[in-house]
Design an enzyme around this catalytic site. Sequence first.
Site, PDB file in Angstrom:
ATOM      1  N   THR A  13       0.800  -1.172   0.002  1.00 24.00           N
ATOM      2  CA  THR A  13      -0.008   0.000  -0.014  1.00 24.00           C
ATOM      3  C   THR A  13       0.540   1.237  -0.024  1.00 24.00           C
ATOM      4  O   THR A  13       0.747   2.065  -1.013  1.00 24.00           O
ATOM      5  CB  THR A  13      -0.797   0.223   1.186  1.00 24.00           C
ATOM      6  OG1 THR A  13      -1.571  -1.225   1.179  1.00 24.00           O
ATOM      7  CG2 THR A  13      -1.972   1.098   1.354  1.00 24.00           C
ATOM      8  N   ARG A  62       7.308 -12.279  -8.600  1.00 24.56           N
ATOM      9  CA  ARG A  62       6.342 -12.592  -9.790  1.00 24.56           C
ATOM     10  C   ARG A  62       5.001 -11.831  -9.590  1.00 24.56           C
ATOM     11  O   ARG A  62       4.062 -11.738 -10.525  1.00 24.56           O
ATOM     12  CB  ARG A  62       5.925 -13.987  -9.621  1.00 24.56           C
ATOM     13  CG  ARG A  62       7.044 -15.024 -10.498  1.00 24.56           C
ATOM     14  CD  ARG A  62       6.522 -16.084 -10.317  1.00 24.56           C
ATOM     15  NE  ARG A  62       6.337 -16.983  -9.338  1.00 24.56           N
ATOM     16  CZ  ARG A  62       7.032 -17.574  -8.273  1.00 24.56           C
ATOM     17  NH1 ARG A  62       8.467 -17.443  -8.506  1.00 24.56           N
ATOM     18  NH2 ARG A  62       6.822 -18.097  -7.206  1.00 24.56           N
ATOM     19  N   GLY A 111     -11.593  -4.150   3.813  1.00 23.56           N
ATOM     20  CA  GLY A 111     -10.228  -3.944   3.743  1.00 23.56           C
ATOM     21  C   GLY A 111      -9.618  -3.047   4.900  1.00 23.56           C
ATOM     22  O   GLY A 111      -8.395  -2.853   4.654  1.00 23.56           O
ATOM     23  N   LYS A 153       2.418   3.287  18.644  1.00 27.16           N
ATOM     24  CA  LYS A 153       2.634   4.613  18.548  1.00 27.16           C
ATOM     25  C   LYS A 153       2.627   5.601  19.727  1.00 27.16           C
ATOM     26  O   LYS A 153       3.447   6.411  19.664  1.00 27.16           O
ATOM     27  CB  LYS A 153       1.295   5.120  17.619  1.00 27.16           C
ATOM     28  CG  LYS A 153       1.069   4.334  16.401  1.00 27.16           C
ATOM     29  CD  LYS A 153      -0.471   4.547  15.721  1.00 27.16           C
ATOM     30  CE  LYS A 153      -0.621   3.860  14.349  1.00 27.16           C
ATOM     31  NZ  LYS A 153      -1.973   3.856  13.886  1.00 27.16           N
ATOM     32  N   GLY A 175      -3.704   5.163   5.279  1.00 27.47           N
ATOM     33  CA  GLY A 175      -3.783   5.187   3.935  1.00 27.47           C
ATOM     34  C   GLY A 175      -2.639   5.616   2.979  1.00 27.47           C
ATOM     35  O   GLY A 175      -1.646   6.165   3.463  1.00 27.47           O
TER      36      GLY A 175
HETATM   37  N1  LIG Z   1      -1.084   0.895   5.241  1.00 28.40           N
HETATM   38  C1  LIG Z   1      -1.042   2.265   5.968  1.00 28.40           C
HETATM   39  O1  LIG Z   1      -1.873   2.983   5.556  1.00 28.40           O
HETATM   40  C2  LIG Z   1       0.130   2.700   6.708  1.00 28.40           C
HETATM   41  C3  LIG Z   1       0.072   3.719   7.444  1.00 28.40           C
HETATM   42  C4  LIG Z   1       1.066   4.072   8.319  1.00 28.40           C
HETATM   43  C5  LIG Z   1       2.005   3.222   8.279  1.00 28.40           C
HETATM   44  N2  LIG Z   1       2.129   2.068   7.752  1.00 28.40           N
HETATM   45  C6  LIG Z   1       3.327   1.025   7.860  1.00 28.40           C
HETATM   46  O2  LIG Z   1       3.917   1.020   6.647  1.00 28.40           O
HETATM   47  C7  LIG Z   1       4.556  -0.309   6.522  1.00 28.40           C
HETATM   48  C8  LIG Z   1       4.043  -0.857   5.129  1.00 28.40           C
HETATM   49  O3  LIG Z   1       2.836  -1.147   5.184  1.00 28.40           O
HETATM   50  P1  LIG Z   1       1.696  -1.468   4.056  1.00 28.40           P
HETATM   51  O4  LIG Z   1       0.368  -1.220   4.527  1.00 28.40           O
HETATM   52  O5  LIG Z   1       2.188  -0.756   2.864  1.00 28.40           O
HETATM   53  O6  LIG Z   1       2.047  -3.079   3.922  1.00 28.40           O
HETATM   54  P2  LIG Z   1       1.489  -3.870   2.769  1.00 28.40           P
HETATM   55  O7  LIG Z   1       0.698  -3.484   1.815  1.00 28.40           O
HETATM   56  O8  LIG Z   1       1.252  -5.232   3.497  1.00 28.40           O
HETATM   57  O9  LIG Z   1       2.856  -4.211   2.099  1.00 28.40           O
HETATM   58  C9  LIG Z   1       4.074  -5.047   2.436  1.00 28.40           C
HETATM   59  C10 LIG Z   1       5.046  -4.925   1.550  1.00 28.40           C
HETATM   60  O10 LIG Z   1       6.255  -5.807   2.065  1.00 28.40           O
HETATM   61  C11 LIG Z   1       6.643  -6.729   1.389  1.00 28.40           C
HETATM   62  N3  LIG Z   1       7.199  -7.837   2.147  1.00 28.40           N
HETATM   63  C12 LIG Z   1       6.543  -8.757   2.910  1.00 28.40           C
HETATM   64  N4  LIG Z   1       7.165  -9.559   3.560  1.00 28.40           N
HETATM   65  C13 LIG Z   1       8.365  -9.332   3.148  1.00 28.40           C
HETATM   66  C14 LIG Z   1       9.608 -10.231   3.244  1.00 28.40           C
HETATM   67  N5  LIG Z   1       9.822 -11.172   4.006  1.00 28.40           N
HETATM   68  N6  LIG Z   1      10.694  -9.631   2.591  1.00 28.40           N
HETATM   69  C15 LIG Z   1      10.564  -8.655   1.602  1.00 28.40           C
HETATM   70  N7  LIG Z   1       9.377  -8.022   1.428  1.00 28.40           N
HETATM   71  C16 LIG Z   1       8.136  -8.455   2.119  1.00 28.40           C
HETATM   72  C17 LIG Z   1       5.528  -7.274   0.542  1.00 28.40           C
HETATM   73  O11 LIG Z   1       5.761  -7.908  -0.620  1.00 28.40           O
HETATM   74  P3  LIG Z   1       4.830  -8.385  -1.711  1.00 28.40           P
HETATM   75  O12 LIG Z   1       4.311  -7.113  -2.271  1.00 28.40           O
HETATM   76  O13 LIG Z   1       5.660  -9.406  -2.768  1.00 28.40           O
HETATM   77  O14 LIG Z   1       3.860  -9.395  -1.113  1.00 28.40           O
HETATM   78  C18 LIG Z   1       4.940  -5.760   0.304  1.00 28.40           C
HETATM   79  O15 LIG Z   1       5.471  -5.248  -0.756  1.00 28.40           O
HETATM   80  C19 LIG Z   1       4.227  -1.257   7.906  1.00 28.40           C
HETATM   81  O16 LIG Z   1       5.211  -1.059   8.682  1.00 28.40           O
HETATM   82  C20 LIG Z   1       3.062  -0.475   8.325  1.00 28.40           C
HETATM   83  O17 LIG Z   1       3.047  -0.435   9.518  1.00 28.40           O
HETATM   84  C21 LIG Z   1       1.301   1.630   6.975  1.00 28.40           C
END
Ligand SMILES: NC(=O)c1ccc[n+]([C@@H]2O[C@H](COP(=O)([O-])OP(=O)(O)OC[C@H]3O[C@@H](n4cnc5c(N)ncnc54)[C@H](OP(=O)(O)O)[C@@H]3O)[C@@H](O)[C@H]2O)c1
Length: 434
Positions: A20, A53, A193, A211, A308
């Site tokens: 995301t 992939r 979601g 946090k 987001g």
């Molecule tokens: N989503 C939000 O709104 C939000 C807000 C604030 C902070 N955050 C923080 O931002 C970070 C990312 O969040 P996100 O929502 O973007 O997560 P996400 O959508 O689940 O994406 C995680 C990414 O990390 C990759 N990944 C997972 N396991 C891995 C591994 N073992 N080795 C290498 N790559 C790996 C995944 O690869 P694949 O694509 O190949 O599956 C994916 O690209 C987290 O720390 C979260 O707490 C998120």
Amino acid sequence: MRSLHKKGREWRVGVAGLGTVGAALIDLLVERPGFAPAGGLATVTGVSARSRRRSRSAAISALPWFDDPVDLARSDANDVFVELIGGSEGPAKAAVEAALAVGKPVITANKALIAHHGAHLAVLAEATGAPLLFEAAVMGGTPAVKMLREAMVGDEVQLVAGVLNGVCNYILSEMEASGRGFAEVLAEVQRLGYAEADPIMDVGGFDAGHKISILAAMAFGRAPTFATTEVEGIEAIQPLDIRMAKDLGYCIKLIATATRSDVGVSVRVHPALIPLAHPLAGVRGVSNALFIEGRRIGRLFIQGPGAGAGPTAAAVAADIADVMTGAARPVFQAPARRLQPFAAMNVASAEGRVYLRLLVRDEPGVIASVTESLGATGVSIDSFLQKPVEAGAGVPIVLTTHAVAESVLNEATRRMAALATLLEPPRAIRIADV
Ligand SMILES: NC(=O)c1ccc[n+]([C@@H]2O[C@H](COP(=O)([O-])OP(=O)(O)OC[C@H]3O[C@@H](n4cnc5c(N)ncnc54)[C@H](OP(=O)(O)O)[C@@H]3O)[C@@H](O)[C@H]2O)c1
């Protein structure tokens, strides 16, 4: 330390994690590589994620791929490493350590990593002179970390308190609006979601705990200490509590607080009754909000998107801009080697007003036995509500207390739980004093 202040030139950014936030960050940098006015250009020169992939956007697919995020973190092909994988251990931690060890600036949105290992990573960062920045880890696109790191640094912060988990806030807002129960609303939030398949990090209060541990560290110049943060989630909140709270002039929110007083620092997350006129009561849906109180500045209130893709990517970009323009400060206000952890707080002596919900048998003398248990332990009742019997067994009774120490309240609820007239253990929710 590498040469960090490279004004006017290209900054090569490696991005690990293309979910995301990672995908949105790459869109942002492709669209606006010159977004940092005095910083030159930021271009992505390497990416890494779990599965090569997996189908990704054309912009991402065209970028050099690294199977291992640690190799990307160490690579000379980039000047800045951005970690957007998530999780307090595993590849996220290994990659951040690897980048800091070679003196490369690190930017992360990973609250779990910073809450659990922030002190250790700050020592690594300050040893090599590499910035370690994590604005997006708290409140997504709303600048809470910078507020404490920069704007409040001239003051002594006494209190940081807010609504820091959008999933819990959405669930509680929906329960209030629709009268539905926790499990039903959680299932809907998962379908939409907003919540993970395993929602425990959110609804169990752990995400907000991560946090507030980070904010407390920024506010009070200590090491983030998640292990001593008191955490309670929202799973036990019932529609009845929300209705009763409303009748009493409150709503229920998951509140995270860090306070400093003469007796020390307390850092905790728990559901709480908030007066309906309080600004935090107006924070609806997935929004986040935060009060910061300084001795001289007084109270500040910020509210905005706590998550987001777009907002979080913009917060990551703001940290990239800080690296590009050469801003440098200790990771947690004080030099990392001198940072002290927070001691476990003495919860038993913490005082506050409390809402108590009881389910009792519909028979004479029940109320007297409840008030006796409270009176015997020195708990003084402020208000008392008995609701008409609805479907199901028992009569719900709700009361609020005057300020009471947690140890005293625990003794009172223990005594009440032993009463044969109670159909379930008493449920206590604190009334917020923020
Ligand atoms: N989503 C939000 O709104 C939000 C807000 C604030 C902070 N955050 C923080 O931002 C970070 C990312 O969040 P996100 O929502 O973007 O997560 P996400 O959508 O689940 O994406 C995680 C990414 O990390 C990759 N990944 C997972 N396991 C891995 C591994 N073992 N080795 C290498 N790559 C790996 C995944 O690869 P694949 O694509 O190949 O599956 C994916 O690209 C987290 O720390 C979260 O707490 C998120």
